[in-house]
Enzyme design. Structure first.
Site, PDB file in Angstrom:
ATOM      1  N   GLY A  65      -0.586   9.877   5.213  1.00 40.79           N
ATOM      2  CA  GLY A  65       0.794   9.668   5.770  1.00 40.79           C
ATOM      3  C   GLY A  65       1.809   8.893   4.609  1.00 40.79           C
ATOM      4  N   GLU A  91       8.773   7.748   9.764  1.00 38.14           N
ATOM      5  CA  GLU A  91       9.636   8.082   8.500  1.00 38.14           C
ATOM      6  C   GLU A  91       9.365   6.817   7.467  1.00 38.14           C
ATOM      7  OE1 GLU A  91      13.355   9.838   9.027  1.00 38.14           O
ATOM      8  OE2 GLU A  91      12.941  10.553  10.883  1.00 38.14           O
ATOM      9  N   THR A 118       3.235  14.783   7.239  1.00 43.14           N
ATOM     10  CA  THR A 118       2.033  13.937   7.453  1.00 43.14           C
ATOM     11  C   THR A 118       0.737  14.717   7.807  1.00 43.14           C
ATOM     12  OG1 THR A 118       3.320  12.200   8.440  1.00 43.14           O
ATOM     13  CG2 THR A 118       1.097  11.960   8.709  1.00 43.14           C
TER      14      THR A 118
HETATM   15  C1  LIG Z   1       5.168   9.234  17.303  1.00 45.97           C
HETATM   16  C2  LIG Z   1       5.171   9.704  15.845  1.00 45.97           C
HETATM   17  C3  LIG Z   1       5.990  10.781  15.569  1.00 45.97           C
HETATM   18  C4  LIG Z   1       5.828  11.198  14.169  1.00 45.97           C
HETATM   19  N1  LIG Z   1       6.523  12.283  13.819  1.00 45.97           N
HETATM   20  C5  LIG Z   1       6.160  12.831  12.382  1.00 45.97           C
HETATM   21  C6  LIG Z   1       6.809  14.099  12.105  1.00 45.97           C
HETATM   22  O1  LIG Z   1       7.556  14.614  12.902  1.00 45.97           O
HETATM   23  N2  LIG Z   1       6.668  14.521  10.847  1.00 45.97           N
HETATM   24  C7  LIG Z   1       5.839  13.905  10.039  1.00 45.97           C
HETATM   25  O2  LIG Z   1       5.399  14.490   9.025  1.00 45.97           O
HETATM   26  N3  LIG Z   1       5.165  12.674  10.317  1.00 45.97           N
HETATM   27  C8  LIG Z   1       5.483  12.062  11.505  1.00 45.97           C
HETATM   28  N4  LIG Z   1       4.621  11.026  11.979  1.00 45.97           N
HETATM   29  C9  LIG Z   1       3.893  10.366  10.950  1.00 45.97           C
HETATM   30  C10 LIG Z   1       4.349   9.056  10.509  1.00 45.97           C
HETATM   31  O3  LIG Z   1       5.452   9.339   9.564  1.00 45.97           O
HETATM   32  C11 LIG Z   1       3.280   8.317   9.729  1.00 45.97           C
HETATM   33  O4  LIG Z   1       2.381   7.983  10.925  1.00 45.97           O
HETATM   34  C12 LIG Z   1       3.647   7.195   8.926  1.00 45.97           C
HETATM   35  O5  LIG Z   1       4.354   7.530   7.763  1.00 45.97           O
HETATM   36  C13 LIG Z   1       2.427   6.314   8.463  1.00 45.97           C
HETATM   37  O6  LIG Z   1       1.457   7.094   7.882  1.00 45.97           O
HETATM   38  P1  LIG Z   1       0.073   6.886   8.436  1.00 45.97           P
HETATM   39  O7  LIG Z   1      -0.075   6.766   9.877  1.00 45.97           O
HETATM   40  O8  LIG Z   1      -0.950   7.988   7.794  1.00 45.97           O
HETATM   41  O9  LIG Z   1      -0.526   5.533   7.906  1.00 45.97           O
HETATM   42  P2  LIG Z   1      -0.928   4.925   6.488  1.00 45.97           P
HETATM   43  O10 LIG Z   1      -0.297   5.700   5.441  1.00 45.97           O
HETATM   44  O11 LIG Z   1      -2.410   5.270   6.497  1.00 45.97           O
HETATM   45  O12 LIG Z   1      -0.775   3.372   6.482  1.00 45.97           O
HETATM   46  C14 LIG Z   1      -1.651   2.593   7.179  1.00 45.97           C
HETATM   47  C15 LIG Z   1      -1.163   1.137   6.945  1.00 45.97           C
HETATM   48  O13 LIG Z   1      -1.173   0.797   5.369  1.00 45.97           O
HETATM   49  C16 LIG Z   1       0.051   0.542   4.727  1.00 45.97           C
HETATM   50  N5  LIG Z   1       0.077   1.090   3.507  1.00 45.97           N
HETATM   51  C17 LIG Z   1      -0.118   2.294   3.161  1.00 45.97           C
HETATM   52  N6  LIG Z   1       0.000   2.572   1.749  1.00 45.97           N
HETATM   53  C18 LIG Z   1       0.612   1.131   1.342  1.00 45.97           C
HETATM   54  C19 LIG Z   1       1.052   0.714   0.269  1.00 45.97           C
HETATM   55  N7  LIG Z   1       1.019   1.603  -0.918  1.00 45.97           N
HETATM   56  N8  LIG Z   1       1.521  -0.640   0.310  1.00 45.97           N
HETATM   57  C20 LIG Z   1       1.260  -1.498   1.327  1.00 45.97           C
HETATM   58  N9  LIG Z   1       1.031  -0.991   2.354  1.00 45.97           N
HETATM   59  C21 LIG Z   1       0.530   0.272   2.525  1.00 45.97           C
HETATM   60  C22 LIG Z   1       1.032   1.060   5.839  1.00 45.97           C
HETATM   61  O14 LIG Z   1       2.357   0.389   5.744  1.00 45.97           O
HETATM   62  C23 LIG Z   1       0.216   0.923   7.169  1.00 45.97           C
HETATM   63  O15 LIG Z   1       0.648  -0.298   7.572  1.00 45.97           O
HETATM   64  C24 LIG Z   1       4.772  10.562  13.224  1.00 45.97           C
HETATM   65  C25 LIG Z   1       4.032   9.371  13.699  1.00 45.97           C
HETATM   66  C26 LIG Z   1       4.217   9.062  15.275  1.00 45.97           C
HETATM   67  C27 LIG Z   1       3.163   8.052  15.369  1.00 45.97           C
END
Ligand SMILES: Cc1cc2nc3c(=O)[nH]c(=O)nc-3n(C[C@H](O)[C@H](O)[C@H](O)COP(=O)(O)OP(=O)(O)OC[C@H]3O[C@@H](n4cnc5c(N)ncnc54)[C@H](O)[C@@H]3O)c2cc1C
Length: 380
Positions: free
Chosen positions: A131, A363, A126
C-alpha cells in the site's frame, strides 16, 4: 492575493449544494446501510459536469479550474462523503491519469466517455501486500507480441466492481525497481479481468471498494498509458493532484459535521438552556470553524498552484495531511456535541465519524504525508 470567490464560483457552490441536498441527502442513510453504489446518480451528476470537472470541454469535460474542482468535491462531501469519494477517484485518479499521460487516441477513446459520465473510472495501485510501499507491487505485465499480459491482483480499488475503465499499474521490469513499473488502461469486460471480494467497510459504504483479479489478461499494446517504466513516476504526479481532492473532501466532510453540530447545539436543551450557551460547547464550535477555514485555505492554495502549472508535492501533502486530521477531530467533536444521539443512526454525526477515518489513510496515510513533506523540506 484575493481571497474572494468569484461570482461564478459562488453560483457553482450554490448549484452543487442544491443538487446534493435534493438528490443525495434523502438517500444517504439507505445507501450507507445497503452499501449501495448509486449508479443511478451518475447521469445526474454528469449533467452538472461532475464526472469531468477539470477536463477540457474538447474531451467531454466541464473545463473548471482547480479551485472549482475543490468546491464541487467539498459540496458533495458535505452531504455524503462516500459519493464524493467516488467522484474523487473517478476524476482525480483514473481520468486524471489518462488526461495527464494518455495519447490523443487514448484520450478520445477513454477520457471522453469518462468525462461525459458515460463510463465510471477505477484506478488500481494498491495490492494486498503493498500500500504505502506501492513500488513493492507484485502484479506483472509481460510483453507477448502486440499485447501485454497482466497477472496479479489489486486490493481496495474504488469502483473495482462497478468501474468500466480501469488504470492499472504493473511491473514490466522487476530488475528496474520503481522504474520498471508501467500503467495500462483496461476495459471492464477484458477476458482475464474479474472483480474479487467487495469490502464490507466501516464507512464510505456507498462507494464500491473491491479487489480486482488479473489472470492471463491480454491488453493491446496501445493501451499502455504513458511510457514504459514511467508508471510509478506518473503515479506520484497523479497523486500530487489527487491529494488536493482528498483535502477538499475532508474540508467538505468537516463542514457537514460542523453544521450538524451547530444546528444540534442550538436546539438541544440541558439544565434549562440550549447547550450552545455553554462555553465548553462554544469552544468546540469555534475550534472546528477555525480549523475548517485553515484547511480550506491550504487546499485552495494547492489547487491554485496546480492550476498555475507549479509543482505541488509539498503543498498537496500539507493540505491533505492537515485537512484530513482536522476533519477527524471535527467529526469526533460533532459526535460529542450530540451526546448519546451522536452514537445512533437517527442523526448524521455517527456517519461522518465512520466516513472520516479514510481521509487519513487513502491516497497516502498521514505518516506518508509527513514523510513526503519532510523530504521536500530537507531537499531545499
Ligand atoms: C475505502 C478505500 C478506498 C481505496 N481506494 C483505492 C483506490 O481506488 N486505488 C488504490 O490504488 N488504492 C486505494 N485504497 C488503498 C489506500 O490508498 C491504502 O490503503 C493506503 O495507501 C495505505 O496502504 P495500506 O492499507 O497497505 O497500509 P500500509 O502501507 O500497510 O500501512 C500500515 C501502517 O503503517 C504505516 N507505514 C507504512 N509505511 C510507513 C513508513 N515508511 N513510515 C511510517 N509509517 C509507515 C502507515 O502509515 C499505516 O499507519 C483505498 C483504501 C480504502 C480503505
Amino acid at each position: 492575493m484575493d481571497f474572494r470567490p468569484t461570482d461564478e464560483q459562488q453560483l457553482l457552490r450554490r448549484s452543487v449544494r442544491e443538487f446534493a441536498e435534493t438528490e443525495i441527502r434523502p438517500h444517504v442513510r439507505e445507501w450507507d446501510e445497503q452499501q449501495h453504489f448509486p449508479r443511478e446518480l451518475v447521469p445526474k451528476m454528469a449533467a452538472l459536469g461532475l464526472l469531468g470537472i477539470q477536463f477540457p470541454e474538447e474531451y467531454g469535460g466541464a473545463g473548471m479550474s482547480g479551485v472549482e474542482y475543490c468546491i464541487c468535491i467539498e459540496e458533495i462531501a458535505r452531504v455524503d462523503p462516500a459519493v464524493a469519494l467516488s467522484l474523487a477517484a473517478h476524476n482525480g485518479l483514473c481520468s486524471s491519469h489518462i488526461a495527464l499521460f494518455g495519447t490523443e487516441a487514448q484520450k478520445q477513446r477513454f477520457l471522453v466517455p469518462l468525462a461525459r459520465g458515460e463510463k465510471v473510472g477505477a484506478w488500481g495501485l494498491t495490492e494486498s501486500t503493498s500500500g504505502s510501499d506501492a513500488a513493492g507491487m507484485r502484479t506483472t505485465a509481460k510483453r507477448a507480441g502486440q499485447c501485454w499480459v497482466l497477472d496479479g491482483s489489486k486490493t481496495f480499488t474504488t469502483h473495482g466492481r462497478v468501474g468500466d475503465i480501469m488504470v492499472v499499474m504493473a511491473v514490466t521490469d522487476r530488475a528496474a525497481g520503481a522504474k520498471g513499473i508501467s500503467a495500462f488502461i483496461v476495459d471492464r469486460d477484458t477476458p482475464g479481468k474479474t472483480p474479487g471480494k467487495k469490502e464490507d467497510k466501516l464507512g464510505m459504504r456507498a462507494s464500491d471498494t473491491s479487489e480486482v483479479i488479473f489472470e492471463n489478461c491480454r491488453i493491446p499494446a496501445d493501451q499502455m498509458l504513458g511510457a514504459e517504466g514511467q508508471g510509478f513516476v506518473n503515479t506520484m504526479q497523479v497523486l500530487d493532484a489527487g491529494r488536493i481532492g482528498i483535502a477538499a473532501l475532508s474540508v467538505g466532510l468537516a463542514q457537514g459535521a460542523y453544521e450538524a453540530a451547530l444546528a444540534y447545539a442550538r436546539e438541544r436543551k440541558a439544565f434549562g438552556k440550549t447547550i450552545s450557551s455553554f462555553q465548553a460547547i462554544q469552544f468546540k464550535l469555534a475550534d472546528a470553524a477555525t480549523r475548517i477555514e485553515a484547511a480550506r485555505l491550504l487546499t485552495y492554495r494547492a489547487a491554485f498552484m496546480k492550476e498555475q502549472g507549479q509543482r505541488t508535492t509539498l503543498e498537496s501533502s500539507m493540505a491533505k495531511l492537515y485537512a484530513s486530521e482536522i476533519a477527524v477531530r471535527v467529526a469526533e467533536e460533532c459526535v460529542q456535541i450530540h451526546g448519546g444521539y451522536g452514537f445512533v443512526k437517527d442523526y448524521p454525526a455517527e456517519k461522518y465519524f465512520r466516513d472520516v477515518k479514510l481521509m487519513t489513510i487513502g491516497e497516502g496515510t498521514s505518516e506518508i504525508q509527513r514523510l513526503v513533506i519532510a523530504r521536500r523540506l530537507l531537499s531545499r
